[in-house]
Design an enzyme around this catalytic site. Structure first.
Site, PDB file in Angstrom:
ATOM      1  N   ARG A   1      16.702   0.202  26.317  1.00 63.00           N
ATOM      2  CA  ARG A   1      16.519  -0.072  27.601  1.00 63.00           C
ATOM      3  C   ARG A   1      15.703  -1.357  27.956  1.00 63.00           C
ATOM      4  O   ARG A   1      16.038  -1.966  28.842  1.00 63.00           O
ATOM      5  CB  ARG A   1      15.807   1.045  28.459  1.00 63.00           C
ATOM      6  CG  ARG A   1      17.129   1.919  29.161  1.00 63.00           C
ATOM      7  CD  ARG A   1      16.197   3.045  30.009  1.00 63.00           C
ATOM      8  NE  ARG A   1      15.349   3.668  29.367  1.00 63.00           N
ATOM      9  CZ  ARG A   1      14.712   4.829  29.437  1.00 63.00           C
ATOM     10  NH1 ARG A   1      15.407   5.500  30.714  1.00 63.00           N
ATOM     11  NH2 ARG A   1      13.671   5.416  29.056  1.00 63.00           N
TER      12      ARG A   1
ATOM     13  N   HIS B   1      12.716  19.603   5.807  1.00 64.41           N
ATOM     14  CA  HIS B   1      12.425  19.209   4.646  1.00 64.41           C
ATOM     15  C   HIS B   1      12.306  20.094   3.289  1.00 64.41           C
ATOM     16  O   HIS B   1      12.687  19.973   2.299  1.00 64.41           O
ATOM     17  CB  HIS B   1      10.991  18.316   4.620  1.00 64.41           C
ATOM     18  CG  HIS B   1      11.044  17.278   5.663  1.00 64.41           C
ATOM     19  ND1 HIS B   1      12.147  16.264   5.956  1.00 64.41           N
ATOM     20  CD2 HIS B   1      10.135  16.830   6.542  1.00 64.41           C
ATOM     21  CE1 HIS B   1      11.836  15.473   7.089  1.00 64.41           C
ATOM     22  NE2 HIS B   1      10.594  15.886   7.103  1.00 64.41           N
TER      23      HIS B   1
HETATM   24  C1  BG6 Z   1       8.429  14.260   9.502  1.00 62.86           C
HETATM   25  C2  BG6 Z   1       7.639  14.954  10.314  1.00 62.86           C
HETATM   26  O1  BG6 Z   1       9.732  14.409   9.512  1.00 62.86           O
HETATM   27  O2  BG6 Z   1       7.691  14.009   8.261  1.00 62.86           O
HETATM   28  C3  BG6 Z   1       6.192  14.280  10.299  1.00 62.86           C
HETATM   29  O3  BG6 Z   1       8.245  14.716  11.714  1.00 62.86           O
HETATM   30  C4  BG6 Z   1       5.537  14.294   8.956  1.00 62.86           C
HETATM   31  O4  BG6 Z   1       5.467  15.373  11.235  1.00 62.86           O
HETATM   32  C5  BG6 Z   1       6.635  13.367   8.195  1.00 62.86           C
HETATM   33  O5  BG6 Z   1       4.285  13.685   9.131  1.00 62.86           O
HETATM   34  C6  BG6 Z   1       6.025  13.612   6.737  1.00 62.86           C
HETATM   35  O6  BG6 Z   1       6.765  12.685   5.715  1.00 62.86           O
HETATM   36  P1  BG6 Z   1       6.167  12.073   4.735  1.00 62.86           P
HETATM   37  O7  BG6 Z   1       7.299  11.229   4.098  1.00 62.86           O
HETATM   38  O8  BG6 Z   1       5.042  11.014   5.053  1.00 62.86           O
HETATM   39  O9  BG6 Z   1       5.484  13.094   3.623  1.00 62.86           O
END
Ligand code: BG6
Length: 494
Positions: free
Chosen positions: A51, A241
């Site tokens: 935006r 994850h």
């Molecule tokens: C994200 C989450 O998907 O993954 C975050 O929303 C988290 O809260 C992050 O910190 C962690 O990712 P990585 O790659 O740093 O382990």
């Protein structure tokens, strides 16, 4: 070992949410590394949409700053940076309004040799209007791709709604749902480890594996991210994850590296997860929330302190541990202990495959008790794989057993930078390879498992168990595993 850089076809990457954090911190730096290695050149364009009343010049300044801030200094090359930022363009557009779309239409090249991808780095309530306008304005010719960032809904019903809206504009083979954990180097190595070696697969089952642990620990807090309090660790980390990691550990060998062959196997695992409800929920899950700590001059705020006034007293969990079970032939009776949390003792993500004890020891107590073998797959930091095994202590002194680990530290062994997950994923989208992206049915199966847990916690009158920032979570998490005569793999063991 030498890396191979295979160029991708030229593209128009349209990034909705171009002024946001994800674009600056992750997408631009990842694209820079790929540009620097020659995987694409100035024929490709990255078109930011948002935006704000920016123009091409401002977008390029932001791209330059993002590269300077988030790319390793050793990889900065002024001439390359300038060529890279010249790929950036900008179109101001309020995506909920019909008016702004014509300019975007004018910018896109109508050339079937140029891959067109729409990256939706925006709040999920904008997925529907964007998809709708993209269809109406015919931007999505049949080869176009759409990329969705989480959160992909907050429960099964809302994820169905999002998928339906996106599905009205794009067919499933055009949709790329990002779970950046799948792009991490060690996660892909898990596939190589399991399916490119003969030694693990025959023992990768309940007859030889005692249990599995998956830990994703973060030392940072939830901070002031408004989104987090509505989400909590269960939705933020477990639903996507951690369940994806669990799938890669537990799935049957896919017949080929075809995206759907792999995703079919992951889906079967998700569908075989035992629901965690009723007594199982009470016994087999723990949720926690961090409290602050003061030690000397260091002071860490509690989760409650970080919340704005209208959210104080929130029961949102910043830590979750669950004993999960995969109800199929391969995994009957093998617990999968999963845990994740903010403000834990350190930043560390790993998968531990704990093999069973040997059935009988021929060694005397004085010679030492054989420890069960353990395979530790470390995602971060210090990516690598360690296989813990017993040997004879070298040298004189008779037979004495000692545990050692066969260490395959990727950083030391290959002496090269570990690419960020987004580098792989962003170009896989251009290549049209969906292997490392979640299919709609996977996403929905994951929500189906998570929803009853979420619902029970939302209805529970008691708050999450407190834990002190900088520790390994609430004591209930230790009890969860120790009750079964097992312990969490210690950071210092690695
Ligand atoms: C994200 C989450 O998907 O993954 C975050 O929303 C988290 O809260 C992050 O910190 C962690 O990712 P990585 O790659 O740093 O382990």
């Amino acid at each position: 070992m030498s890396s191979q850089y295979i160029p991708v076809p030229p593209f128009d990457y349209v990034v909705f949410g171009a002024t946001g954090d994800l674009t600056r911190r992750k997408l631009i730096p990842a694209l820079y590394y790929r540009f620097r290695d020659g995987q694409f050149d100035e024929r490709s364009r990255i078109i930011g949409v948002s935006r704000s009343k920016w123009d091409d010049k401002k977008m390029r300044e932001v791209a330059r700053k993002s590269v300077e801030d988030f790319v390793d200094k050793d990889f900065l090359d002024k001439e390359v940076v300038e060529r890279f930022v010249s790929c950036f363009y900008y179109v101001p557009n309020d995506v909920t309004n019909e008016k702004g779309w014509a300019e975007l239409d004018g910018k896109l090249r109508d050339d079937k040799d140029i891959v067109r991808a729409f990256y939706l780095a925006v709040a999920p309530n904008l997925f529907a209007p964007i998809s709708n306008y993209l269809t109406k304005k015919c931007y999505c010719h049949k080869d176009a791709r759409v990329v969705l960032e989480k959160p992909l809904g907050h429960d099964l019903a809302s994820s169905i709604e999002i998928n339906d809206a996106v599905g009205a504009a794009f067919s499933e083979d055009q949709v790329y749902r990002i779970d950046h954990y799948l792009g991490k180097e060690t996660v892909q190595n898990l596939l190589a480890l399991r399916f490119a070696n003969t030694m693990f697969e025959p023992i990768w089952n309940a007859a030889h594996i005692d249990h599995v642990q998956i830990t994703v620990a973060e030392s940072v807090g939830a901070g002031t991210r408004g989104y987090y309090d509505d989400s909590g660790a269960l939705r933020d980390m477990i639903q996507n994850h951690i369940l994806q990691l669990l799938c890669l550990v537990a799935m049957e060998p896919p017949a080929s590296d075809d995206a759907n062959a792999l995703r079919d196997e992951k889906l079967k695992v998700l569908r075989a997860l035992k629901p965690v409800v009723g007594d199982d929920l009470r016994r087999n899950s723990v949720r926690g929330q961090y409290r602050g700590v003061r030690s000397g001059s260091v002071e860490v705020a509690s989760y409650q302190d970080e919340l704005p006034d209208d959210k104080k007293g929130s029961h949102t969990e910043t830590f979750v541990a669950i004993k999960a079970e995969v109800e199929n032939w391969r995994w009957a009776g093998v617990p999968f202990y999963i845990r994740t949390g903010k403000r834990l003792a350190t930043r560390m993500s790993e998968i531990v495959i704990q093999f069973s004890q040997i059935p009988h020891s021929m060694f005397t107590r004085a010679q030492g008790a054989p420890q069960a073998n353990k395979l530790v797959i470390r995602l971060q930091p210090d990516e690598g794989v360690k296989l813990f095994m017993m040997i004879k202590d070298p040298g004189p002194g008779g037979m004495r057993l000692r545990e050692v680990n066969l260490n395959l530290s990727f950083a030391e062994e290959f002496e090269q930078r570990t690419p960020d997950a987004y580098e792989r994923l962003l170009l896989d989208i251009i290549r049209g390879n969906q292997t490392l992206f979640m299919r709609r049915d996977e996403l929905e199966a994951a929500w189906k498992w998570v929803d009853p847990i979420r619902q029970a916690w939302d209805e529970a009158p008691e708050p999450p168990q407190p834990y002190t920032a900088g520790t390994w979570g609430p004591t209930g998490s230790i009890a969860l595993i120790e009750r079964d005569g097992r312990t969490w793999h210690e950071e210092s063991d690695y």
